[in-house]
Design a protein around this motif. Structure first.
Motif, PDB file in Angstrom:
ATOM      1  N   LYS A  97      50.104  52.320  37.618  1.00 30.85           N
ATOM      2  CA  LYS A  97      49.956  53.778  37.645  1.00 30.85           C
ATOM      3  C   LYS A  97      51.252  54.437  37.176  1.00 30.85           C
ATOM      4  CE  LYS A  97      48.801  53.974  42.042  1.00 30.85           C
ATOM      5  NZ  LYS A  97      48.379  54.488  43.352  1.00 30.85           N
ATOM      6  N   PRO A  98      51.181  55.572  36.431  1.00 33.86           N
ATOM      7  CA  PRO A  98      49.935  56.226  35.999  1.00 33.86           C
ATOM      8  C   PRO A  98      49.321  55.479  34.824  1.00 33.86           C
ATOM      9  CG  PRO A  98      51.833  57.405  35.140  1.00 33.86           C
ATOM     10  CD  PRO A  98      52.382  56.338  36.039  1.00 33.86           C
ATOM     11  N   PHE A  99      47.991  55.342  34.825  1.00 37.71           N
ATOM     12  CA  PHE A  99      47.319  54.579  33.783  1.00 37.71           C
ATOM     13  C   PHE A  99      46.499  55.509  32.899  1.00 37.71           C
ATOM     14  CE2 PHE A  99      45.064  54.280  37.850  1.00 37.71           C
ATOM     15  CZ  PHE A  99      43.908  54.980  37.555  1.00 37.71           C
ATOM     16  N   ASP A 100      46.296  55.068  31.686  1.00 35.84           N
ATOM     17  CA  ASP A 100      45.448  55.781  30.741  1.00 35.84           C
ATOM     18  C   ASP A 100      43.985  55.495  31.069  1.00 35.84           C
ATOM     19  OD1 ASP A 100      43.915  55.491  27.907  1.00 35.84           O
ATOM     20  OD2 ASP A 100      45.395  57.106  27.840  1.00 35.84           O
ATOM     21  N   HIS A 101      43.114  56.487  30.883  1.00 32.42           N
ATOM     22  CA  HIS A 101      41.697  56.291  31.184  1.00 32.42           C
ATOM     23  C   HIS A 101      41.106  55.144  30.382  1.00 32.42           C
ATOM     24  CE1 HIS A 101      40.797  60.492  33.100  1.00 32.42           C
ATOM     25  NE2 HIS A 101      41.780  59.852  33.684  1.00 32.42           N
ATOM     26  N   ASP A 102      41.479  55.058  29.107  1.00 35.01           N
ATOM     27  CA  ASP A 102      40.969  53.971  28.275  1.00 35.01           C
ATOM     28  C   ASP A 102      41.409  52.620  28.811  1.00 35.01           C
ATOM     29  OD1 ASP A 102      39.649  55.656  26.615  1.00 35.01           O
ATOM     30  OD2 ASP A 102      41.143  55.640  25.018  1.00 35.01           O
ATOM     31  N   GLU A 103      42.645  52.557  29.305  1.00 37.46           N
ATOM     32  CA  GLU A 103      43.161  51.309  29.862  1.00 37.46           C
ATOM     33  C   GLU A 103      42.342  50.881  31.077  1.00 37.46           C
ATOM     34  OE1 GLU A 103      47.446  49.502  31.468  1.00 37.46           O
ATOM     35  OE2 GLU A 103      47.186  51.656  31.155  1.00 37.46           O
ATOM     36  N   MET A 104      42.008  51.836  31.932  1.00 31.27           N
ATOM     37  CA  MET A 104      41.193  51.529  33.105  1.00 31.27           C
ATOM     38  C   MET A 104      39.798  51.062  32.697  1.00 31.27           C
ATOM     39  SD  MET A 104      40.539  51.309  36.354  1.00 31.27           S
ATOM     40  CE  MET A 104      41.778  52.158  37.348  1.00 31.27           C
ATOM     41  N   GLN A 106      38.833  49.735  29.871  1.00 26.63           N
ATOM     42  CA  GLN A 106      38.895  48.419  29.238  1.00 26.63           C
ATOM     43  C   GLN A 106      39.027  47.320  30.279  1.00 26.63           C
ATOM     44  OE1 GLN A 106      42.118  48.698  26.426  1.00 26.63           O
ATOM     45  NE2 GLN A 106      41.043  50.144  25.105  1.00 26.63           N
ATOM     46  N   ALA A 107      39.853  47.560  31.295  1.00 24.50           N
ATOM     47  CA  ALA A 107      40.027  46.561  32.354  1.00 24.50           C
ATOM     48  C   ALA A 107      38.720  46.347  33.117  1.00 24.50           C
ATOM     49  CB  ALA A 107      41.134  47.005  33.314  1.00 24.50           C
ATOM     50  N   VAL A 108      38.035  47.447  33.447  1.00 26.25           N
ATOM     51  CA  VAL A 108      36.765  47.353  34.179  1.00 26.25           C
ATOM     52  C   VAL A 108      35.728  46.607  33.351  1.00 26.25           C
ATOM     53  CG1 VAL A 108      34.832  48.701  35.073  1.00 26.25           C
ATOM     54  CG2 VAL A 108      37.164  49.379  35.610  1.00 26.25           C
ATOM     55  N   THR A 138      36.764  40.953  21.076  1.00 29.95           N
ATOM     56  CA  THR A 138      38.190  41.171  21.271  1.00 29.95           C
ATOM     57  C   THR A 138      38.521  42.605  21.641  1.00 29.95           C
ATOM     58  OG1 THR A 138      38.617  41.770  18.962  1.00 29.95           O
ATOM     59  CG2 THR A 138      38.634  39.417  19.507  1.00 29.95           C
ATOM     60  N   GLY A 139      37.600  43.523  21.405  1.00 31.73           N
ATOM     61  CA  GLY A 139      37.891  44.935  21.638  1.00 31.73           C
ATOM     62  C   GLY A 139      38.692  45.541  20.503  1.00 31.73           C
TER      63      GLY A 139
END
Length: 467
Positions: A97-104, A106-108, A138-139
């Motif tokens: 944190k703080p994390f980017d929404h896209d990062e969250m 992608q992790a989920v 691969t994303g």
């Protein structure tokens, strides 16, 4: 629809994560304490997202209680070491944190897809299934030939334990390639530890990577595990490895040669089983010839080299990437769907993008924020495209005027195709400045007002008063 439990005591963060996940069709249950989380039936959840520090204890307590339900740990950068420790306890991943929404997101997505694959196709977990060579797994977005070649190389090298060196300019997505290598490997269920060698002070780099014993140096009040040891059984990604000091390079060479580390201040070595992926934007061979990088380490790293092309060499990929970024930015900012104008698309194709994908992402996000409607104009991207690179064949044809003596087909004056871009610019400005504002002129030419003013000065076309 996946059901996710969010455990976070800060209401603002908890609500933000809940809304983000719900917008992407996940069912969410959120609680604000460890005790409230323990009252849940963990078997009904597909994954758990928990803060590291909670009222009543640590989020790591949920790892054991959750059983087969994967746990993603959220932590502040100051607690990054604790997050690594959490992964050793069984957390599937962590996010700072703080994390980017896209990062969250992608992790989920990565964790949920991995869980689904584990339950439906166990062979995939062991690395027996064939990875998708087209890059969808691969994303990474890329249809050009250099990227297709990269995807094919990733699919071949990922299942092995070979050391990989990723070469590419800053902002091209080297960490995404490292994640793709890890996710398609036999180590996918073990930690991927990412380290930016340029972000750690030189005085601390050896302690951070290899750990230290209590009393090894001033301030070493307790024994500390290093990041190499934390990656045991998994993958260690060393970004910007060209910035690694020579002393640390010698220690890393021993990891590659002998598979062992020695903590700072210790006399005993420890065996580790780590797959190393390194990345750099610098030419390591040149650094080695200048004595700034160990030549023996360079050859140990360069078992398999993957080259990530800059955005300017990827053709239509830049439009595909920009479009995907635009969709994500609109969703993240809760804006209606937007699209690029023809001028904006041409600017995106033509601009050099020295900052690569990272610069493109910033430009798209800026445009979404500043847009007044659902059309993204070139001026909103905030990029400086010179007229020499930007004027298209269509624009040039629009500027052709047979009444202009410069463009007559008289052989003495030359053919229309021989006219210089500066001539086109002068003609267009002089013909249209009476009926257009400076903003309209710049937009039509595909340049910024600043570039228009600079070119006026250079070519001696003074701006008329009142315009």
């Amino acid at each position: 629809m996946s059901h996710i439990l969010v455990v976070e005591d800060e209401a603002i963060i908890r609500q933000a994560v809940r809304r983000l996940l719900q917008r992407h069709d996940h069912e969410v249950t959120d609680v604000d304490s460890l005790d409230a989380a323990k009252e849940q039936d963990f078997s009904q959840f597909d994954m758990i997202i928990s803060d590291l520090r909670l009222p009543g204890g640590n989020g790591t307590e949920l790892i054991t209680l959750a059983g087969n339900t994967p746990v993603l740990i959220m932590t502040s950068y100051a607690s990054l070491r604790s997050a690594v420790d959490a992964m050793k306890l069984g957390a599937v991943d962590y996010i700072a944190k703080p994390f980017d929404h896209d990062e969250m997101l992608q992790a989920v997505t990565r964790i949920l897809s991995k869980g689904k694959m584990s339950s439906e196709t166990p062979a995939t977990v062991t690395g027996d299934a064939s990875p998708d060579p087209e890059g969808s797994s691969t994303g990474i977005i890329g249809s050009c030939e250099p990227m297709q070649l990269l995807f094919r190389k990733i699919s071949k090298v990922a299942p092995t334990d070979a050391t990989v060196l990723i070469q590419g300019e800053s902002g091209t997505g080297k960490e995404l390639v490292a994640r793709a290598l890890h996710s398609q490997s036999r180590r996918a269920n073990n930690p991927l530890i990412s380290v930016n060698c340029a972000a750690i002070p030189e005085t601390l780099i050896e302690s951070e990577l290899f750990g230290h014993e209590k009393g090894a140096f001033t301030g070493a009040t307790a024994q500390r595990q290093g990041l190499v040891e934390a990656a045991d059984g998994g993958t260690l990604f060393l970004d910007e490895i060209g910035e690694l000091p020579l002393e640390a390079q010698a220690r890393l060479l021993r990891v590659l040669q002998e598979g062992e580390i020695r903590r700072v201040g210790s006399v005993q070595s420890r065996k580790v089983n780590v797959r190393l992926v390194a990345a750099t934007h610098r030419h390591l061979k040149e650094l080695a010839s200048m004595g700034e990088f160990r030549e023996d380490l360079y050859y140990r790293l360069n078992v398999v080299e993957l080259h990530l092309p800059p955005l300017r060499d990827r053709g239509e990929d830049v439009v595909e990437i920009a479009t995907a970024m635009l969709t994500r930015a609109c969703e993240r900012m809760q804006q209606p769907a937007m699209q690029f104008s023809d001028e904006a698309l041409h600017a995106i194709r033509t601009y050099h993008w020295p900052g690569n994908v990272r610069e493109l992402e910033n430009a798209v996000e800026r445009a979404v924020i500043l847009a007044d409607d659902n059309s993204i104009e070139a001026s909103l991207l905030g990029i400086e495209v010179s007229a020499d690179r930007y004027l298209s064949e269509t624009m040039r044809n629009n500027l052709v005027d047979t009444s202009n003596p410069y463009q007559a087909d008289d052989p003495a004056n030359g053919n229309q195709g021989d006219l210089s871009l500066d001539d086109y610019f002068v003609h267009f400005v002089l013909e249209n400045e009476a009926s257009m504002t400076e903003t309209e002129l710049a937009k039509k030419l595909g340049i910024s007002r600043k570039s228009l003013w600079e070119r006026r000065q250079r070519l001696g076309i003074p701006r008329k008063k009142g315009k």
